[in-house]
Each structure stands twice: as structure tokens, then as C-alpha cells.
Design a protein around this motif. Structure first.
Motif: not given
Lengths: 593, 86
Positions: B9, A241, A488, A243-244, A234-236, A230-231, A238-239, A485, B81-86
Motif C-alpha cells: 500500500n 498472502t 499474527y 503479498v509475500l 491491513q496486510a492480509l 496491521p498484519l 488488502e493484498f 493467521f 507490514p505484510i503477512a502470509g504463508g499459506s
């Protein structure tokens, strides 16, 4: 040998000549490519005491054995140099298309040394290298220059500097494919100091793969894993980075107003949700990337890539600004001028605090969105207030007598995560070999997002082992060179398996982590040779002594000293942070001393 | 009644950013929300436990499971679930 092209291109700008020679394959096996190979080469090429902006410094562009193979995110490349901002070893890597195209020219490494006596740009078309006069291009901004030199995503790719690099701003980036950046630590200034405006690549070589069937299988497996996570599915996409923003604010680890607070009341207005709902045009992706986290955003004034989370934070929470269109426009302006958004935003925030406290005579104030664009323009041209800000926050704050107000480690501005709410992140910043950086093993996964598993973000004891593992893993991924990424969604064992399939050399997961550890220790040796000591493994006094007065991180400062002691022991270093002979022997590094 | 803030979402599923429901544990509150918006709770829970990579905080501190106690004034934040960091 498959996996590497086995060729180094070395360009001397002083004479406008070049030569090619075989890559040392023993070195390649130990350091792989990207950041690792760059660090090993820099060790030999740039000795102690070299001024980063002198002709004696070099730019080392590297790809890796996976680059251009089509493996997920195999588009990245690195530049390694001595940083004009920090004086440390510096590598920065970037996505997009240029790295893949550079690999197709048939070189693993391009070393650029010397200095041209007039502006020049270089064109590499397969084996043909041409030096072009760039006098009429000097002063051009990145977007127009990229178009003029014929950017064509899959066929011809442009890497260049903007006015900031020409003017030797120590926070200048090298840009590629218009809006991608080798951003941190000022590599754009090194390129500017050499009078090198651009490098354009066109290639047609196809990287060789030893075990094609296994490679295809791993490609399929990785695609499946990325689609199932899902990371990454979906997460990356859809929204993006950004989203953090809300979660970092929620847990009280969003640095605000030059780290004076750890929560920003305007976070929702600059969040990934807000960006997606009101400014997103579409997603985009780098070459061979199924994740597609890139945002194409639009305001009334600009349309382009970004902004990423760190850029949105730097111009947003760090400057106390909740105006998302102004942030999008500031990000685009930095891309066009060739500037590192994190360092620019944090340097402006530092100037805002200096000014509000009357340590500096300027009109800059927190929350003033209208001041972003003119200040960024001034930085790139070193005009007006920009003359003070163009070399980063530490030089600025030192000039005005308050170096403690620079939110940097080893002189590199830290990103969004306030480490008072994330103890491991504090240790990570303090020990990062290129200075305050989140790309050397970000702890946001385990300390906030629960990826792979949630650990107590305030815990101190035992935290160093997580930091060391994340640092080594990041160094290994940077040496392949892949996007972090993927980690993930794809287990680390895939990295070793795909490298084995491509090169025909058996690498285990342990071997890969050891590559990362070797690279980390080599970078440490480089910095020690430059005169850095354990006293430089530190953070701004604010983070060590001033606890937030409200929010979830209330009462916390970074407990650096006990974590550092544990870290040095865990690294196999002595109490002064110097790698022991035993550790160096274990990593095949003793031969360097 | 505890406030429940939702993000990313989950907002599309709920049609709002903020809800509230009675309860003395995270699980109680989610059960209360089930009556208002069953699809939302289904997105958060799987077989009676929090789905992988979801982050639930109470006043910014992680709630490790559904038994974590809450009070009337607490703010529960739920992140998919969320991710990121750049």
C-alpha cells in the motif's frame, strides 16, 4: 462435558455400516482435537507396514472444542491418515465452512475405514447417516459436484474428491466448500482408494460453552487485537498472502526454476500487488473470520478463490512462469480436479528440469505458461505425461535416475521459501513430520517479516530453539483447530484462555505449548515406527551443497548438520533423533511404547 | 543516488513503485524523500523511528535502523507490514 460433543462416528465402507461411541475424554484433554487427536487415534488404528492406499488405512476427520463456537477462525477441521505420498503420518487442515457444519452434526471425530465395492457418497444430517450410490458421480469435477450435492455455505457443506483422487494420484487433495483444500500429502488418493466420492454434512447442534461471559469477553478482546494489528487488519485483507512474493524475492529466498536460483526476474508480474490491481474481484473469508485474506480473482477464462502465495509461486517462480492469468487458471484447474497446487507446481518444475537436461524425453520447458493446463489435466487423469507426474516429484525424478532433482523432504514437495536464505526454514523442512512443509511452524515471521521480532536469517547457532517453539505452537494451534493467521494478531495466551472458557478446564499457555510438544513427539514416534530414521531428516543435495551465485543469499547453503544436532538436544532426543524415555514420560507418551 | 523501491500500500501513497533520494544512511535518504512525498515518509516513520513490522532492506539485507549506511548504487526496499504463508 462442554467443549467436546464426546461422540465418535465410525464408518465402515466395506459393509456400509456405522457405529457411534463416546470419545475417550482423557485422550481429549491431552490432545484437544484436530491434528493432536487425529495423531493419537491413528497411532492405534493404523499400524506399521499398512499400505496407505489399502482398506486398512483410515481417514480421521476431527474438529476441536472451539470449532463452531464463533471464536475467530473457529471454522477449521483436520484429516489425519497415513500419507500415500510420503509414508509418514499425515494431517492436513482446511478452512471454509465444512468444519463448522461437521461440528454441528454432533461429532468430534469421524473415522472412515474399509473400502466400498462401488463408488459411494455419505450424507450426515444430524444423527442420520445415509450411504448413496455415487456411480453416476464418479468422474465429476469438484465445482460441478459441489453444486450438485447442494452446497449452501451456512447450512449444507460438501467435501469431495475430483478425478485426481479417483485416479489415486498421490498428490491429490480432498476439497471442501468448492475451493478449500486438505491438500498436502495425498489424502485425496486415500479417499479415492476407498471409493468414497463425497461427504455432505448438515447439522443443527450448537457447541456448548461453560463460561459464556468470559468467552464473550475474549471474543471481544481478540476482535480488537486483530483489528489493531496491521498484519491482520491491513496486510492480509488488502493484498492476501501473495503479498509475500516481492519480499521473498527481494531477500533472495524465493525458490526459482526448481530451486536452481533464489530470485525470479518475473516476481513483480506475479505479485500480490499485481493480483490486486488487475485481477481481484473482491475479498472473501471463511466462517467466523474477521481477517478475510481470501482473494476472488478473475481472468478471461475463470473466476474463483485464490490463488494463494504458495500456489502462485509453484506455478510461477518455480516453473519460471511470469504469466499471472495462466497461474490463476492453473490454480482453479487444480481446485476443480482436486490436486495439491504446491506439489503439482513443483512436480512440473522437476519435470521441466529433467527435460531441459535431457534426462527425460518431454517437451516441458521452464517459462512455458501454455504447458501448465494440459499437464495438470494429464496428471489428474494419469494420461500421457501425467502418468509420470501423478505421484509427485520424488517418484518422477527417481524413475528418470535423478532423485536429487526432487525438491522435497521425506517426499513432500517444499513450498516457496528457499532455505539457503533462511536457515531456520531449512531445519524446519528437514524435521517436519509430514515432510517439506511450511505449515508446521513457518519461520518466515521471525526470519523475514520481523514478526514477532526479526532474527538473523543466516544465523545457524541457536536457531533450533526458535524452530522448536514454532513447531510446538503450530501443533497446538492445529489441535484447537484455528487458523495460524490469528497468531499474527492475537497473543498465544488467548488460545489457552478461550479453551479454558469453552471447556471449563484450566489450561495455561504452558499447557498449550506442552500439547503441541506432545503432538510433535507422537508424530515422531509414528514415523519411527514406520521405519523412518534421522537419515530422513534431510534436504535435497542442491540445498546442502549448491550455493546461489548471486543475490542476497549468494554463497549460502543450508548448514543442516549443526542445526540438527542442536535440535535433537533441544527436543530432548538422543543423538539419533529418538525421543528419550525421560522426554516421553514428561509428555505422558511412555504408555504408548 | 540510492534507489528506493516501495511495495504494497505504500505505492498508493507514493503514486509510484520507485523513487530516489540522496543520502549516506537510510535515515538521510528518507529525509530526502520527505521533501518529495511527506505522506510517504510519515507512513514509514513514527516519532523518528521505523514503524513496527516495517521491513527495510538494502540490496536484500535487513537494515536494522535508520543509521545503516548506504552508497550511491544501493537499492533500498521498503515493505509495510505484510503477512502470509499459506
Amino acid at each position: 462435558m462442554a467443549g467436546w460433543s464426546e461422540k465418535v462416528l465410525e464408518i465402515d465402507l466395506s459393509t456400509q455400516t456405522y457405529k457411534t461411541y463416546p470419545l475417550d475424554m482423557d485422550m481429549a484433554r491431552l490432545y484437544i482435537g484436530g491434528r493432536g487427536l487425529g495423531a493419537r487415534l491413528l497411532w492405534d488404528l493404523v499400524g506399521p507396514g499398512v499400505d496407505p492406499l489399502s482398506p486398512e488405512n483410515v481417514l480421521i476427520f476431527t474438529n476441536g472444542p472451539l470449532t463452531g463456537t464463533g471464536y475467530q477462525t473457529s471454522n477449521r477441521f483436520s484429516v489425519t491418515t497415513k500419507s500415500p505420498l510420503t509414508g509418514t503420518i499425515l494431517d492436513a487442515n482446511s478452512g471454509g465452512f465444512w468444519g463448522m457444519q461437521f461440528r454441528k452434526t454432533g461429532y468430534d471425530v469421524m473415522i472412515v475405514r474399509g473400502k466400498s465395492d462401488k463408488p459411494v457418497w455419505i450424507e450426515i444430517k444430524n444423527a442420520a447417516i445415509t450411504f448413496h450410490d455415487a456411480s453416476d458421480l464418479w468422474g465429476m469435477r469438484v465445482f460441478a459436484l459441489t453444486e450438485k450435492l447442494g452446497q449452501n455455505n451456512n447450512k449444507r457443506n460438501v467435501l469431495c474428491i475430483g478425478p485426481a483422487g479417483e485416479n489415486l494420484s498421490r498428490i491429490a487433495a480432498i476439497m471442501n466448500d468448492r475451493e478449500r483444500a486438505l491438500a498436502r500429502g495425498g489424502p485425496g488418493a486415500v479417499m479415492g482408494s476407498k471409493n468414497l466420492k463425497a461427504i455432505v454434512v448438515e447439522g443443527k447442534d450448537r457447541p456448548e460453552i461453560v463460561d459464556k461471559d468470559q468467552f464473550k469477553f475474549l471474543l471481544y478482546e481478540a476482535r480488537k487485537s486483530l483489528a489493531q494489528s496491521p498484519l491482520t487488519s491491513q496486510a492480509l485483507p488488502e493484498f492476501g498472502t501473495v503479498v509475500l512474493m516481492n519480499i521473498m524475492n527481494n531477500v533472495g529466498a524465493l525458490a526459482t526454476r526448481n530451486h536452481q536460483q533464489t530470485q525470479f526476474e518475473g516476481a513483480e508480474a506475479i505479485s500480490g500487488e499485481e493480483l490486486t490491481d488487475n485481477y481481484l474481484v473482491r475479498n472473501a473469508s471463511c466462517w467466523a473470520c474477521p481477517i478475510g485474506c481470501t482473494r476472488i480473482s478473475r481472468t478471461e477464462k475463470v473466476e474463483g478463490e485464490g490463488p494463494e502465495f504458495e500456489s502462485t509461486w509453484a506455478f510461477g517462480a518455480q516453473c519460471g512462469i511470469a504469466d499471472l492469468p495462466a497461474i490463476i487458471e492453473a490454480n482453479a484447474l487444480c481446485n476443480d480436479l482436486g490436486l495439491d497446487t504446491i506439489s503439482v507446481g513443483s512436480t512440473i518444475a522437476c519435470a521441466m528440469e529433467l527435460s531441459e537436461k535431457n534426462f527425460m524425453d518431454s517437451e516441458l520447458r521452464f517459462g512455458r505458461a501454455d504447458q501448465l493446463a494440459p499437464t495438470i489435466e494429464a496428471i489428474a487423469t494419469r494420461s500421457d505425461i501425467g502418468a509420470d507426474l501423478a505421484d509427485g516429484s520424488l517418484r518422477l525424478a527417481t524413475k528418470y535416475g535423478h532423485p536429487e532433482l526432487s525438491m522435497s523432504s521425506k517426499g513432500l514437495e517444499m513450498p516457496a521459501y528457499d532455505p539457503r536464505g533462511m536457515q531456520g526454514q531449512g531445519l524446519l523442512y528437514a524435521t517436519s513430520n509430514r515432510g517439506g512443509c511450511h505449515m508446521r511452524g513457518n519461520m518466515v515471521g521471525p526470519e523475514v517479516l520481523g514478526a514477532p521480532k526479526l532474527i538473523d536469517r543466516f544465523q545457524v547457532q541457536g536457531k533450533s530453539s526458535f524452530v522448536i517453539l514454532h513447531q510446538n505452537t503450530a501443533a497446538a494451534i492445529d489441535s484447537l483447530v484455528l487458523c495460524k493467521f490469528t497468531n499474527y494478531g492475537v497473543a498465544e495466551e488467548y488460545f489457552a484462555r478461550v479453551l479454558s472458557a469453552v471447556t471449563g478446564i484450566k489450561y495455561s499457555t504452558g499447557d498449550m505449548i506442552k500439547v503441541g510438544e506432545r503432538v510433535w513427539n507422537l508424530e515422531r514416534l509414528y514415523n519411527l515406527r514406520e521405519g523412518f530414521t534421522n537419515k530422513d531428516d534431510t534436504l535435497p543435495p542442491r540445498l546442502l551443497n549448491e550455493a546461489p551465485t548471486d543475490g542476497p543469499s549468494k554463497g549460502w547453503v543450508v548448514q543442516l548438520e549443526p542445526m540438527l544436532k542442536e535440535y535433537y538436544r533441544g527436543r530432548g532426543w538422543d543423538e539419533n533423533g529418538i525421543p528419550t524415555k525421560k522426554k516421553l514420560a514428561e509428555l505422558d507418551l511412555e504408555v504408548l511404547l | 543516488m540510492p534507489t528506493v523501491k516501495i511495495f504494497a500500500n505504500l505505492r498508493k501513497i507514493a503514486g509510484t513503485k520507485e523513487l530516489s533520494a540522496a543520502g549516506t544512511t537510510v535515515g538521510d535518504v528518507l529525509n530526502g524523500l520527505r521533501e518529495q512525498n511527506p505522506l510517504l515518509v510519515e507512513a514509514i516513520l513514527e516519532d523518528g523511528t521505523i514503524r513496527p513490522h516495517f521491513v527495510i532492506t538494502i540490496n536484500g539485507h535487513n537494515a536494522l535502523d535508520l543509521n545503516t549506511p548506504v552508497t550511491e548504487q544501493d537499492v533500498i526496499a521498503i515493505f509495510p507490514p505484510i503477512a502470509g504463508g499459506s
